[in-house]
Design a protein around this motif. Structure first.
Motif, PDB file in Angstrom:
ATOM      1  N   GLY A  10       0.804  -1.212   0.000  1.00  0.00           N
ATOM      2  CA  GLY A  10       0.000   0.000   0.000  1.00  0.00           C
ATOM      3  C   GLY A  10       0.837   1.262   0.000  1.00  0.00           C
ATOM      4  N   ARG A  11       0.148   2.391   0.019  1.00  0.00           N
ATOM      5  CA  ARG A  11       0.814   3.689  -0.106  1.00  0.00           C
ATOM      6  C   ARG A  11       1.795   3.948   1.036  1.00  0.00           C
ATOM      7  NH1 ARG A  11      -0.816   6.909  -3.870  1.00  0.00           N
ATOM      8  NH2 ARG A  11      -3.004   6.311  -3.901  1.00  0.00           N
ATOM      9  N   GLY A 128       0.101  11.440  -0.765  1.00  0.00           N
ATOM     10  CA  GLY A 128       0.061  10.587  -1.940  1.00  0.00           C
ATOM     11  C   GLY A 128      -1.325  10.293  -2.464  1.00  0.00           C
ATOM     12  N   ASN A 129      -2.364  10.574  -1.672  1.00  0.00           N
ATOM     13  CA  ASN A 129      -3.714  10.358  -2.183  1.00  0.00           C
ATOM     14  C   ASN A 129      -4.036  11.279  -3.352  1.00  0.00           C
ATOM     15  OD1 ASN A 129      -4.281   8.271  -0.424  1.00  0.00           O
ATOM     16  ND2 ASN A 129      -5.230   9.581   1.113  1.00  0.00           N
ATOM     17  N   THR A 132      -4.272  10.204  -7.170  1.00  0.00           N
ATOM     18  CA  THR A 132      -5.502   9.830  -7.879  1.00  0.00           C
ATOM     19  C   THR A 132      -5.953  10.943  -8.824  1.00  0.00           C
ATOM     20  OG1 THR A 132      -6.921  10.678  -6.083  1.00  0.00           O
ATOM     21  CG2 THR A 132      -6.256   8.351  -5.980  1.00  0.00           C
ATOM     22  N   GLU A 157       3.375  10.185   3.190  1.00  0.00           N
ATOM     23  CA  GLU A 157       3.322   8.777   3.581  1.00  0.00           C
ATOM     24  C   GLU A 157       4.716   8.214   3.856  1.00  0.00           C
ATOM     25  OE1 GLU A 157       2.798   9.227  -0.896  1.00  0.00           O
ATOM     26  OE2 GLU A 157       1.987  10.130   0.936  1.00  0.00           O
ATOM     27  N   HIS A 266       7.266  14.290  -6.889  1.00  0.00           N
ATOM     28  CA  HIS A 266       6.355  13.462  -7.689  1.00  0.00           C
ATOM     29  C   HIS A 266       5.840  14.177  -8.930  1.00  0.00           C
ATOM     30  CE1 HIS A 266       6.316  11.489  -3.727  1.00  0.00           C
ATOM     31  NE2 HIS A 266       6.029  10.387  -4.387  1.00  0.00           N
TER      32      HIS A 266
END
Length: 271
Positions: A10-11, A128-129, A132, A157, A266
């Motif tokens: 997961g993240r 990091g969400n 999306t 995260e 990112h």
């Protein structure tokens, strides 16, 4: 000593794994699909937190466990906390870091009532969400989400992973609840603007209504429980969701990373 990481793909889980490995520890990763784990240098085992009968191999010989509080395809709150914690104790586990899902549940209750050394990690929302949003940003430069101006103290995260690794491997964190945040509270509109700065491109925020957001989440397959939890958390967050804390600095001895720094790192995902 071996440390078990649930939610290892997961993240946040990948960062827990990475920090444990970086510090020279043996890591075992629990996943429902080992073939897709892609975790070099890690012992990967099959298991499902919703079915404690599948976990005995994963817990055998483990010193510490990073434990999720949700499971299954719908990320529903686990009801198997008592069975998981009993297995951990019987297997000789000493320490547990628990990653909450926004509200205390059966896992936290079972861990806190056990004789294990536990620490509950309470991140408000992961930076990091916003990944999306990446496809929409690349395609149109427009992001449609609810609650455009509601601020939360989002956390990297990677910082969550570092804190989890620290509390599993170091003394002094037993019986603590750590609300983990970044250095500032930001709204979705403000986060989008920072992503725009990182990629050198103006971006547009288009606000959805609560009903529109509910319907989209249901169509995405989220459980009704999770949908309402997310809407409540993001639409009318409790004070702890937007209150900046020093927990990351207190545990790691360095400042929490900013969203601007995360976005710059990112940027390629949004271009």
């Amino acid at each position: 000593m071996t440390y078990l990481v649930t939610g290892a793909t997961g993240r946040a889980g990948r960062h827990v794994v990475a920090h444990l490995l970086r510090d020279g520890h043996r890591v075992r990763a629990l996943t429902r699909d080992p073939a897709r784990a892609d975790l070099p240098g890690v012992e990967v085992v099959r298991g499902d937190l919703t079915d404690p009968g599948t976990l005995e191999e994963a817990f055998a010989g483990v010193t510490g466990v990073h434990l999720l509080t949700v499971g299954g395809d719908d990320y529903a709150t686990l009801t198997t906390g008592p069975e998981i914690v009993a297995l951990a104790a019987a297997s000789g586990v000493r320490r547990v870091s628990v990653l909450w899902n926004g509200v205390p549940g059966p896992v936290e209750e079972a861990v806190e009532g056990s004789g294990l050394e536990w620490t509950v990690l309470q991140p408000t929302d992961f930076m990091g969400n916003t990944l999306t949003w990446a496809e929409r940003i690349r395609a149109t430069g427009v992001v449609d989400e609810p609650f455009a101006d509601v601020r939360t103290a989002v956390v990297d995260e990677g910082d969550v992973g570092a804190v989890a690794a620290a509390v599993l491997t170091r003394e002094g964190h037993a019986g603590r609840h750590y609300p983990l945040t970044g250095p500032e509270a930001l709204s979705p509109r403000e986060k989008l603007a920072l992503i725009g700065t990182a990629i050198g491109r103006p971006l547009t925020f288009q606000e959805l209504s609560r009903d529109q957001a509910r319907e989209r989440s249901r169509q995405a397959g989220l459980s009704a429980e999770l949908v309402e939890l997310l809407l409540s958390w993001h639409g009318d967050p409790p004070p702890e969701a937007y209150t900046v804390t020093s927990a990351v600095r207190d545990v790691l001895g360095r400042p929490a990373r900013s969203f601007a720094s995360w976005a710059a790192e990112h940027a390629a995902a949004f271009r």
